[in-house]
Design a protein around this motif. Structure first.
Motif, PDB file in Angstrom:
ATOM      1  N   VAL A  95      46.334  57.957  36.541  1.00 57.41           N
ATOM      2  CA  VAL A  95      47.631  59.073  37.431  1.00 57.41           C
ATOM      3  C   VAL A  95      47.508  58.172  38.245  1.00 57.41           C
ATOM      4  CG1 VAL A  95      47.548  60.765  38.680  1.00 57.41           C
ATOM      5  CG2 VAL A  95      46.950  61.096  35.561  1.00 57.41           C
ATOM      6  N   ASN A  96      46.115  57.549  38.765  1.00 56.46           N
ATOM      7  CA  ASN A  96      46.050  56.964  40.464  1.00 56.46           C
ATOM      8  C   ASN A  96      47.318  55.671  40.407  1.00 56.46           C
ATOM      9  OD1 ASN A  96      44.686  58.403  41.873  1.00 56.46           O
ATOM     10  ND2 ASN A  96      42.948  57.271  41.253  1.00 56.46           N
ATOM     11  N   LEU A  97      47.256  54.788  39.827  1.00 55.08           N
ATOM     12  CA  LEU A  97      47.946  54.115  39.291  1.00 55.08           C
ATOM     13  C   LEU A  97      49.631  54.088  39.566  1.00 55.08           C
ATOM     14  CD1 LEU A  97      47.308  50.753  39.730  1.00 55.08           C
ATOM     15  CD2 LEU A  97      47.665  50.952  36.432  1.00 55.08           C
ATOM     16  N   LEU A  98      49.628  55.177  38.348  1.00 58.17           N
ATOM     17  CA  LEU A  98      51.466  55.704  38.249  1.00 58.17           C
ATOM     18  C   LEU A  98      51.939  56.133  39.691  1.00 58.17           C
ATOM     19  CD1 LEU A  98      53.315  56.257  36.144  1.00 58.17           C
ATOM     20  CD2 LEU A  98      52.497  58.335  36.215  1.00 58.17           C
ATOM     21  N   MET A  99      51.012  57.089  40.075  1.00 61.25           N
ATOM     22  CA  MET A  99      51.593  57.604  41.396  1.00 61.25           C
ATOM     23  C   MET A  99      51.847  56.206  42.277  1.00 61.25           C
ATOM     24  SD  MET A  99      52.430  60.144  40.785  1.00 61.25           S
ATOM     25  CE  MET A  99      52.595  60.894  42.682  1.00 61.25           C
ATOM     26  N   THR A 100      50.578  55.754  42.340  1.00 63.33           N
ATOM     27  CA  THR A 100      50.418  54.393  43.333  1.00 63.33           C
ATOM     28  C   THR A 100      51.969  53.011  43.203  1.00 63.33           C
ATOM     29  OG1 THR A 100      48.564  54.018  42.993  1.00 63.33           O
ATOM     30  CG2 THR A 100      49.602  52.611  44.423  1.00 63.33           C
ATOM     31  N   LYS A 101      52.712  52.770  41.770  1.00 67.56           N
ATOM     32  CA  LYS A 101      53.380  52.716  42.168  1.00 67.56           C
ATOM     33  C   LYS A 101      54.556  53.478  41.372  1.00 67.56           C
ATOM     34  CE  LYS A 101      51.785  49.129  38.463  1.00 67.56           C
ATOM     35  NZ  LYS A 101      52.921  48.547  38.562  1.00 67.56           N
ATOM     36  N   ASN A 103      54.681  55.533  44.271  1.00 70.09           N
ATOM     37  CA  ASN A 103      55.068  55.926  45.722  1.00 70.09           C
ATOM     38  C   ASN A 103      55.102  54.417  46.539  1.00 70.09           C
ATOM     39  OD1 ASN A 103      54.268  58.781  45.884  1.00 70.09           O
ATOM     40  ND2 ASN A 103      52.558  57.966  45.511  1.00 70.09           N
TER      41      ASN A 103
ATOM     42  N   LYS B 254      43.608  58.076  46.916  1.00 65.50           N
ATOM     43  CA  LYS B 254      43.742  58.885  48.191  1.00 65.50           C
ATOM     44  C   LYS B 254      46.031  58.528  47.978  1.00 65.50           C
ATOM     45  CE  LYS B 254      41.044  61.517  49.327  1.00 65.50           C
ATOM     46  NZ  LYS B 254      41.438  63.341  48.688  1.00 65.50           N
ATOM     47  N   PHE B 255      46.225  57.469  47.982  1.00 60.94           N
ATOM     48  CA  PHE B 255      47.118  56.308  47.688  1.00 60.94           C
ATOM     49  C   PHE B 255      48.002  57.284  46.732  1.00 60.94           C
ATOM     50  CE2 PHE B 255      47.016  54.875  51.681  1.00 60.94           C
ATOM     51  CZ  PHE B 255      48.101  54.162  51.964  1.00 60.94           C
ATOM     52  N   GLY B 256      46.820  57.447  45.515  1.00 62.43           N
ATOM     53  CA  GLY B 256      47.359  56.964  44.325  1.00 62.43           C
ATOM     54  C   GLY B 256      47.734  59.103  44.102  1.00 62.43           C
ATOM     55  N   GLY B 258      49.108  60.581  46.798  1.00 68.05           N
ATOM     56  CA  GLY B 258      50.278  61.015  47.682  1.00 68.05           C
ATOM     57  C   GLY B 258      50.275  61.145  48.818  1.00 68.05           C
TER      58      GLY B 258
END
Lengths: 452, 292
Positions: A95-101, A103, B254-256, B258
């Motif tokens: 989830v972290n990686l997906l959201m970073t990508k 974003n 935190k970036f992950g 949002g």
């Protein structure tokens, strides 16, 4: 003076070179981002001729891409010349990686994400990050309840990957239950008796895997359907911010009972380092008797140990807080096409290929945990054991992570909190307070009027 | 002094311009964002003052623990890597057999990718199937078999130990270069005066090695404050809430999710840490150094 001139010239050259790199993209020909946009015949012809060299990148969490899908992709490559490159990410980091990508605007052509009508809007922001798939040939074939969880404002954005008719329940080894004369437990007390008897026979009652970060989290929101049964209307109150999770008697009981199971040794000793990928192997070995699994688990266990038949794995709902409500969830992992993809048309072609009747049949027949993919044209392969399990419970309830807003996006955080609770760093009250706090943060950030 | 031989100041203009545009400006903008409510959930940006910093320094969150973890990790690994690196460097500048082989073996871990090392050690340190615990149980020392990465009591120490194992060889190599650059005349003179091995180390090697030690310390401290990949691969901040969480893994998370503003606030705090520690450390360590 000569030196000065030379220095000025070399500086100018260096600056020109470094900035020319930045402007390269602007000079490149603009490519369409969605299939629907490339309408001219000329564009289509040129796109088709280029497809031979196209490789689609597809990022998904571990366990979401089945070997059968990879096999199908080879057939897809043979038919179209388009290759699919799978990027499988460990589930605790996905989830972290997906959201970073997402974003940073640098995502793969296709990405996997959990569906859920609140979350795909607020967390994934599909209206911005994903391609609208409403008008695809297979869009209307997706079962309505499932399509609802993949849609925002009536537009479909994702394609379901897995069988979602399946629910997370306790999968148990019927052979062990028969040998020890055990009955399916109907409340926590009888569940404890079952666990005690199994433990006394030298078998670890429950296989749990905390290190993956997501599996042990299931106990709370899946058994949490009992909260609505115990207090009708609580889900609406949670969604309109009229009640917090903290202090809810059902959720507190579930968390206390998780601690109780750990303390009594029902989860064995290695639960912190166990992995979900090894669950079928461990149940098949007979070292463990039960695990939280979905209804394809019998096939997976049978693959590892043919002495345990598919129907030798039975199922009952998680009986924490005396829950006897069947926990259904029309949401699950889905494929989305990244709106910034240069190969959106080819990605749509891949999704269309997977949704063909013969390919849905191939997936259902070749993936143990798939009994009925959520498409109207997909075949059904429920066994008697599974049908019995679904028929056993009169009452059905939607699991908390789908029914309640701002819960699913914090799945990893909830997992970390629960493991902190298990190792004694947090109390059950603090876990629930933390869920409330993160929900409030997300709701405020999303401008939800109920949280103002 | 012939002033014409010194390059004029404007020679630095190009480098300064590029450095400012590519490093300083984004840094300043980043610090600026830490005073807003920037997140992936909303396109609007509002100034919120010190709100994010209040969150970062509040006792409710785990942020103080994360900062403490980062500092403990930095201090612990820096001190131990320097001590071990120095000991190995002194040892491997003596006349011993297969000198280069020994140096190579010690340096090898630094060459390997940190992520791959992390994955290898996740397997080695697995409590039930890992090589280490299997070895202990095999030789009858089952009591030493511990849940290395899965228990809050051991996880942080295990992560530090793996990092020390990986980084010591690199520090050793820099210190070997430092020791070899010390003229042998000093040691000869010392021997004639009847100095012992310890006295040679204490009064010749150490003072002349201080500039090199200052370099290795600065390198270690900056690495420690920025550590990410090793912890990400070994524990991803766990087990539990934030047992091994450090600043960079927290910023990444935190970036992950949002929450960019909190992420930039944490980055800004880290930036200040680095500037403060780096500046004073270099001044302190180069104050008394001996010039050969």
């Amino acid at each position: 003076m000569k030196l000065k001139k030379l220095a000025v010239m070399s500086l100018a050259l260096a600056a020109a070179l470094s900035f020319s790199g930045c402007s390269k993209e602007e000079n490149a020909p603009q490519k369409s981002t969605a299939a629907g946009e490339s309408t001219s015949g000329e564009a289509k012809t040129s796109a088709a001729s280029e497809k031979g060299g196209v490789t689609l990148s597809f990022m998904a969490s571990q366990d979401w891409i089945q070997d059968a899908e990879i096999e199908l992709s080879k057939k897809f490559t043979q038919e179209t010349g388009i290759k699919v490159d799978y990027q499988i990410i460990p589930s605790d980091q996905y989830v972290n990686l997906l959201m970073t990508k997402l974003n940073t605007g640098e995502c793969t052509d296709i990405f996997g994400a959990q569906s859920g009508k609140f979350d795909i809007k607020a967390q994934i922001n599909v209206e911005k990050n994903a391609v609208d798939l409403t008008k695809t040939s297979w869009g209307s074939q997706v079962e309505p309840l499932v399509a609802d969880q993949l849609s925002v404002d009536g537009k479909l954005y994702g394609q379901p990957i897995q069988d979602v008719s399946s629910v997370w329940a306790i999968g148990y080894n019927k052979q062990i239950f028969k040998k020890l004369n055990l009955e399916i437990p109907k409340d926590y007390e009888s569940f404890q008796k079952v666990c005690d008897t199994i433990k006394a026979a030298g078998i670890t009652p429950i296989y749990e895997c905390v290190s993956d970060g997501w599996h042990h989290t299931l106990w709370l929101p899946e058994a949490g359907v009992e909260a609505e049964t115990a207090e009708p209307g609580i889900v609406d109150k949670w969604n309109s911010n009229q009640a917090p999770f903290k202090g809810n008697a059902t959720l507190m009981t579930i968390l206390d009972q998780i601690n109780d199971m750990v303390a009594k040794g029902y989860w064995g000793e290695d639960y912190m380092s166990n992995t979900y990928a090894d669950s079928a192997k461990n149940i098949a070995s007979g070292k463990y008797a039960m695990t939280v699994a979905n209804q394809g688990f019998g096939v997976e266990v049978n693959k590892v140990n043919s002495e345990i038949a598919v129907d030798d794995i039975g199922y009952f709902v998680i009986p924490l807080a005396d829950n006897q409500t069947l926990n259904v969830n029309p949401a699950g992992p889905a494929r989305f096409i990244f709106s910034g993809s240069k190969h959106a048309a080819e990605a749509q072609q891949y999704l269309e290929f997977l949704a063909k009747e013969e390919n849905l049949k191939y997936l259902t027949e070749n993936v143990g945990k798939f009994n009925k993919l959520p498409f109207n044209n997909a075949p059904s392969m429920y066994t008697d054991t599974i049908q019995d399990f679904y028929n056993r419970y009169d009452k059905k309830g939607t699991v908390i992570q789908t029914a309640v807003k701002y819960v699913n996006p914090q799945w990893s955080e909830m997992g970390a909190n629960l493991s902190a609770m298990i190792v004694g760093e947090m109390t059950p009250e603090e876990v629930l307070a933390s869920i409330d706090e993160v929900r409030a943060q997300q709701a405020k950030a999303a401008g939800d009027p109920d949280w103002k | 002094m012939n002033r014409k031989k010194i390059y004029p100041t404007w020679f630095a203009a190009g480098a300064l311009l590029l450095y400012s545009v590519l490093f300083v400006l984004p840094g300043v903008i980043g610090i600026g964002y830490s005073f807003t409510d920037w997140s992936s959930y909303s396109d609007q940006l509002k100034f919120v003052g010190l709100e994010n910093f209040k969150t970062v320094f509040s006792a409710d969150g785990n942020y103080l623990k994360i900062m403490k973890n980062t500092l403990v990790f930095t201090l612990g690994t820096t001190v131990i890597k320097n001590i071990l690196g120095l000991a190995l460097a002194v040892l491997l500048t003596k006349s011993i057999r297969f000198l280069n082989f020994h140096r190579g073996v010690m340096f090898m871990p630094s060459v390997l990718s940190t992520l791959i090392l992390g994955m290898i050690f996740t397997s080695i340190l697995n409590p039930s199937t890992g090589l280490l615990n299997t070895f202990f149980k095999g030789i009858g020392l089952g009591g030493f078999a511990k849940p290395w990465l899965t228990s809050p009591a051991y996880a942080f120490k295990s992560v530090m130990a793996v990092d020390i194992w990986r980084g010591t060889g690199y520090i050793m190599t820099i210190l070997i270069a430092g020791i070899l650059s010390i003229s042998s005349d000093y040691y000869e003179a010392c021997s004639i005066d009847g100095a012992s091995g310890w006295q040679k180390f204490r009064f010749i090697t150490m003072p002349l090695l201080l500039p090199t030690l200052a370099t290795t310390t600065v390198l270690n401290v900056i690495y420690g404050l920025k550590v990410f990949d090793m912890i990400y691969a070994l524990t991803n901040g766990g087990p539990g809430k934030a047992t091994t969480e450090v600043l960079y893994t927290a910023v990444f998370k935190k970036f992950g999710t949002g929450q960019y503003a909190i992420g930039t606030a944490l980055s800004s705090v880290m930036f200040l840490f680095m500037v403060f520690i780096g500046f004073f450390m270099i001044r302190m360590m180069t104050k008394d150094e001996v010039q050969e």
